[in-house]
Design a protein around this motif. Structure first.
Motif, PDB file in Angstrom:
ATOM      1  N   LYS A 139       0.845  -1.192   0.000  1.00 10.89           N
ATOM      2  CA  LYS A 139       0.000   0.000   0.000  1.00 10.89           C
ATOM      3  C   LYS A 139       0.880   1.242   0.000  1.00 10.89           C
ATOM      4  CE  LYS A 139      -3.770   2.191   2.601  1.00 10.89           C
ATOM      5  NZ  LYS A 139      -4.624   2.062   3.815  1.00 10.89           N
ATOM      6  N   LEU A 140       0.557   2.214  -0.860  1.00 12.42           N
ATOM      7  CA  LEU A 140       1.323   3.445  -0.967  1.00 12.42           C
ATOM      8  C   LEU A 140       0.710   4.530  -0.092  1.00 12.42           C
ATOM      9  CD1 LEU A 140       1.858   3.459  -4.832  1.00 12.42           C
ATOM     10  CD2 LEU A 140       3.602   3.001  -3.098  1.00 12.42           C
ATOM     11  N   ALA A 141       1.553   5.229   0.670  1.00 10.66           N
ATOM     12  CA  ALA A 141       1.120   6.349   1.498  1.00 10.66           C
ATOM     13  C   ALA A 141       2.146   7.465   1.377  1.00 10.66           C
ATOM     14  CB  ALA A 141       0.969   5.914   2.960  1.00 10.66           C
ATOM     15  N   VAL A 142       1.694   8.700   1.445  1.00  7.98           N
ATOM     16  CA  VAL A 142       2.578   9.847   1.264  1.00  7.98           C
ATOM     17  C   VAL A 142       3.678   9.828   2.327  1.00  7.98           C
ATOM     18  CG1 VAL A 142       2.729  12.362   1.315  1.00  7.98           C
ATOM     19  CG2 VAL A 142       0.790  11.254   0.191  1.00  7.98           C
ATOM     20  N   GLY A 143       4.923   9.916   1.853  1.00  9.23           N
ATOM     21  CA  GLY A 143       6.063   9.996   2.757  1.00  9.23           C
ATOM     22  C   GLY A 143       6.570   8.677   3.298  1.00  9.23           C
ATOM     23  N   VAL A 144       5.931   7.571   2.942  1.00  9.03           N
ATOM     24  CA  VAL A 144       6.325   6.254   3.467  1.00  9.03           C
ATOM     25  C   VAL A 144       7.111   5.497   2.395  1.00  9.03           C
ATOM     26  CG1 VAL A 144       5.513   4.046   4.360  1.00  9.03           C
ATOM     27  CG2 VAL A 144       4.324   6.161   4.978  1.00  9.03           C
ATOM     28  N   LYS A 145       8.321   5.048   2.756  1.00 16.02           N
ATOM     29  CA  LYS A 145       9.132   4.286   1.797  1.00 16.02           C
ATOM     30  C   LYS A 145       8.629   2.854   1.704  1.00 16.02           C
ATOM     31  CE  LYS A 145      13.374   2.974   2.832  1.00 16.02           C
ATOM     32  NZ  LYS A 145      14.835   3.044   3.057  1.00 16.02           N
ATOM     33  N   VAL A 146       8.390   2.414   0.484  1.00 17.73           N
ATOM     34  CA  VAL A 146       7.964   1.045   0.219  1.00 17.73           C
ATOM     35  C   VAL A 146       9.122   0.304  -0.439  1.00 17.73           C
ATOM     36  CG1 VAL A 146       6.427  -0.385  -1.191  1.00 17.73           C
ATOM     37  CG2 VAL A 146       5.515   1.586   0.034  1.00 17.73           C
ATOM     38  N   VAL A 147       9.438  -0.863   0.082  1.00 10.45           N
ATOM     39  CA  VAL A 147      10.519  -1.678  -0.466  1.00 10.45           C
ATOM     40  C   VAL A 147       9.895  -2.874  -1.196  1.00 10.45           C
ATOM     41  CG1 VAL A 147      12.577  -3.042   0.032  1.00 10.45           C
ATOM     42  CG2 VAL A 147      12.097  -0.966   1.358  1.00 10.45           C
ATOM     43  N   VAL A 148      10.138  -2.954  -2.488  1.00 14.08           N
ATOM     44  CA  VAL A 148       9.591  -4.016  -3.323  1.00 14.08           C
ATOM     45  C   VAL A 148      10.710  -4.995  -3.652  1.00 14.08           C
ATOM     46  CG1 VAL A 148       8.363  -4.573  -5.452  1.00 14.08           C
ATOM     47  CG2 VAL A 148       7.973  -2.365  -4.323  1.00 14.08           C
ATOM     48  N   ALA A 149      10.617  -6.205  -3.099  1.00 19.03           N
ATOM     49  CA  ALA A 149      11.619  -7.234  -3.407  1.00 19.03           C
ATOM     50  C   ALA A 149      11.406  -7.728  -4.832  1.00 19.03           C
ATOM     51  CB  ALA A 149      11.501  -8.387  -2.419  1.00 19.03           C
ATOM     52  N   LEU A 150      12.487  -7.851  -5.576  1.00 21.55           N
ATOM     53  CA  LEU A 150      12.398  -8.251  -6.978  1.00 21.55           C
ATOM     54  C   LEU A 150      12.854  -9.689  -7.163  1.00 21.55           C
ATOM     55  CD1 LEU A 150      13.919  -5.097  -8.689  1.00 21.55           C
ATOM     56  CD2 LEU A 150      11.504  -5.629  -8.333  1.00 21.55           C
TER      57      LEU A 150
END
Length: 233
Positions: A139-150
């Protein structure tokens, strides 16, 4: 913060503050007067220049002030929402995503274009998510870093750095530093043990073992170890 003089002769100051962009215009009180529509158009043009597209104004105002020399200056300011501002950092085995303003449909499409492989940005339950297939992953939220494992990507030949999904993992042990090499490859670029041996011999390196594994099933597709030396009779 940055400042410049625009083609209309106004002094422009722009400053970012989180998801907001503040734009201030000023002109000498002795300059030829301009209309309110011209003030508004110059403010909007400055915001477009900074953001690279249309901006949504959330507040505006004006004042008559004095400069450092005592001269009077007319000032107009406006605050814009930085819609769909985001950064994407590819670190090889993962991607870091940060949004600094509310996403729009256009912003979601732009962010999708920056994501590797088949990751997309999709609306779900009144929020924006990074998804893959039918799975809502982050989930995307303003100012929150999201780490997507590839998942592993092909590292060989012309596919290096191109984001092509890998199908196999090749593990080679031998004399080459650091004595263990692991490479991921697509099916087209997966080497055979014979090719690996020939390559290492050409480099003057010895090989102790080779194992090629299918990433999807975990099965060993090919392996090689040197045949034990036989003693003469």
């Amino acid at each position: 913060m940055s400042g410049y003089r625009n083609p209309q002769g106004s002094t422009v100051i722009v400053q970012r503050e989180g998801p907001l962009l503040h734009v201030t215009l000023s002109r000498s009180f002795d300059d030829p007067p301009i209309s309110e529509s011209s003030w508004s158009a110059q403010l909007a043009a400055a915001a477009r220049r900074e953001l690279g597209g249309q901006a949504r104004r959330v507040s505006s105002g004006g004042a008559l002030t004095s400069d450092a020399t005592g001269g009077r200056r007319e000032r107009r300011c406006a605050t814009y929402m930085i819609d769909s501002a985001f950064t994407v950092t590819d670190r090889g085995d993962e991607v870091h995503v940060v949004v600094s303003g509310p996403l729009t449909d256009d912003g979601a499409r732009a962010l999708t274009a920056r994501l590797p492989l088949d990751f997309v940005v999709r609306r779900h339950a009144d929020a924006w998510w990074i998804a893959r297939g039918d799975s809502m992953l982050h989930k995307l939220a303003v100012g929150v870093k999201v780490v997507v494992a590839l998942p592993p990507r092909c590292e060989l030949a012309e596919h290096f750095g191109q984001g092509i999904l890998a199908a196999t993992r090749t593990t080679v042990r031998g004399s080459m530093a650091p004595f263990l090499t692991v490479a991921h490859a697509c099916s087209a670029h997966t080497p055979t043990p014979e090719q690996i041996l020939a390559h290492n011999r050409a480099q003057g390196e010895t090989v102790d073992s080779i194992e090629i594994t299918d990433l999807a099933s975990g099965d060993t597709l090919a392996s090689w170890t040197p045949e034990p030396a036989t003693s003469g009779q």
